[in-house]
Scaffold this active site. Structure first.
Site, mmCIF file in Angstrom:
data_model
loop_
_atom_site.group_PDB
_atom_site.id
_atom_site.type_symbol
_atom_site.label_atom_id
_atom_site.label_comp_id
_atom_site.label_asym_id
_atom_site.label_seq_id
_atom_site.Cartn_x
_atom_site.Cartn_y
_atom_site.Cartn_z
ATOM 1 N N LEU A 105 0.857 -1.177 0.000
ATOM 2 C CA LEU A 105 0.000 0.000 0.000
ATOM 3 C C LEU A 105 0.897 1.232 0.000
ATOM 4 O O LEU A 105 1.944 1.233 0.648
ATOM 5 C CB LEU A 105 -0.916 0.023 1.233
ATOM 6 C CG LEU A 105 -2.034 -1.016 1.290
ATOM 7 C CD1 LEU A 105 -2.762 -0.934 2.638
ATOM 8 C CD2 LEU A 105 -3.024 -0.836 0.149
ATOM 9 N N ASP A 106 0.467 2.282 -0.699
ATOM 10 C CA ASP A 106 1.226 3.525 -0.701
ATOM 11 C C ASP A 106 1.418 4.023 0.718
ATOM 12 O O ASP A 106 0.633 3.713 1.623
ATOM 13 C CB ASP A 106 0.497 4.607 -1.513
ATOM 14 C CG ASP A 106 0.263 4.183 -2.952
ATOM 15 O OD1 ASP A 106 0.964 3.278 -3.427
ATOM 16 O OD2 ASP A 106 -0.638 4.762 -3.585
ATOM 17 N N ARG A 107 2.421 4.858 0.888
ATOM 18 C CA ARG A 107 2.734 5.406 2.208
ATOM 19 C C ARG A 107 1.507 6.007 2.904
ATOM 20 O O ARG A 107 1.277 5.790 4.093
ATOM 21 C CB ARG A 107 3.821 6.478 2.049
ATOM 22 C CG ARG A 107 4.230 7.139 3.351
ATOM 23 C CD ARG A 107 5.095 8.362 3.065
ATOM 24 N NE ARG A 107 5.466 9.006 4.310
ATOM 25 C CZ ARG A 107 6.625 8.846 4.930
ATOM 26 N NH1 ARG A 107 7.521 8.037 4.408
ATOM 27 N NH2 ARG A 107 6.887 9.469 6.053
ATOM 28 N N HIS A 186 0.281 2.987 -7.763
ATOM 29 C CA HIS A 186 -0.639 4.103 -7.523
ATOM 30 C C HIS A 186 -1.899 4.005 -8.391
ATOM 31 O O HIS A 186 -2.442 5.027 -8.830
ATOM 32 C CB HIS A 186 0.050 5.431 -7.816
ATOM 33 C CG HIS A 186 1.149 5.776 -6.850
ATOM 34 N ND1 HIS A 186 0.993 5.735 -5.489
ATOM 35 C CD2 HIS A 186 2.421 6.184 -7.065
ATOM 36 C CE1 HIS A 186 2.125 6.108 -4.897
ATOM 37 N NE2 HIS A 186 3.015 6.370 -5.826
#
Length: 239
Positions: A105-107, A186
């Site tokens: 998962l993105d930051r 993303h």
């Protein structure tokens, strides 16, 4: 299962370090099927042998499967020399060698993350041909309309990448559920960007048939049950 050295079996379960295990064996505190183990190189089948420490059974788990409710601001990585990673959030009883993320998962994306040391499971979960769907909740910077739903359903191109058709369900003026079967970099944010929208908040709620446990607070983790492991690999549609 192949026979394994007793010191390897015990160290894989985070019972103690290899050096400490040698001492436990020397002290006669390790038994296999009731017999004292005398050498660290002795081999046993850990799935068909009762191994004890001080006569207390050691529950052997070949692999571990963990659900984490990932918070914002934490890096999805096994290690990082500068920043806190999701593995740093795990309580001591869930930490094992060779853990990795079965999908990232993105930051600044939060929600359901699976951590394991089972490479075959991770491959099944992430392989495009497995068609394991993921469900996200997105909060965006404008009012969503039915035309956005239709564009997602038709498939979207952005930045040289083609994204497969995705289902969207508007659940609030600027909030939607989005279901995808891919996991490109993303992806959700880029798909919204392609329709003139920026994502303000993003949370993964589900992988396959596995739902994020609503009893897990942000940053908390727990082991998955056998049933939940199978649910994660389910190909069922969500929306």
């Amino acid at each position: 299962m192949a026979l394994l050295r007793i010191d390897k079996i015990l160290s894989s379960q985070e019972i103690a370090s290899r050096k400490e295990i040698k001492m436990l064996i020397k002290q006669g505190r390790i038994k296999a099927d009731g017999k004292i183990v005398t050498k660290p190189e002795e081999k046993f089948d850990p799935e068909n042998c009762e191994i004890t420490l001080d006569d207390e059974p050691i529950l052997y788990k070949r692999y571990i499967y963990i659900m984490l409710n990932k918070p914002k601001g934490v890096v999805s990585a096994s290690r990082d020399s500068r920043e806190k990673t999701v593995l740093d959030l795990l309580p001591p009883e869930l930490r094992r060698k060779d853990l990795f993320l079965a999908g990232r998962l993105d930051r600044n994306t939060e929600g359901l993350l699976i951590i394991t040391d089972d490479g075959e499971f991770s491959h099944k979960l992430l392989a495009p041909k497995s068609h394991v769907n993921k469900l996200y909740e997105a909060v965006v910077d404008r009012k969503l309309i039915e035309n956005d739903v239709e564009k997602f359903r038709a498939g979207i191109s952005e930045g040289g990448d083609d994204f497969l058709p995705a289902d969207m369900k508007i659940i609030g003026e600027n909030t939607a559920l989005v279901e995808i079967c891919e996991g490109k970099f993303h992806q959700i944010k880029r798909m919204f960007h392609a329709v003139g929208t920026e994502v303000l908040e993003l949370k993964r709620l589900r992988i396959g048939g596995l739902l994020l446990d609503d009893k897990l607070s942000s940053g908390e983790a727990r082991e998955l049950s056998s049933e939940e492991i199978n649910q994660a690999l389910s190909r069922e549609k969500i929306l």
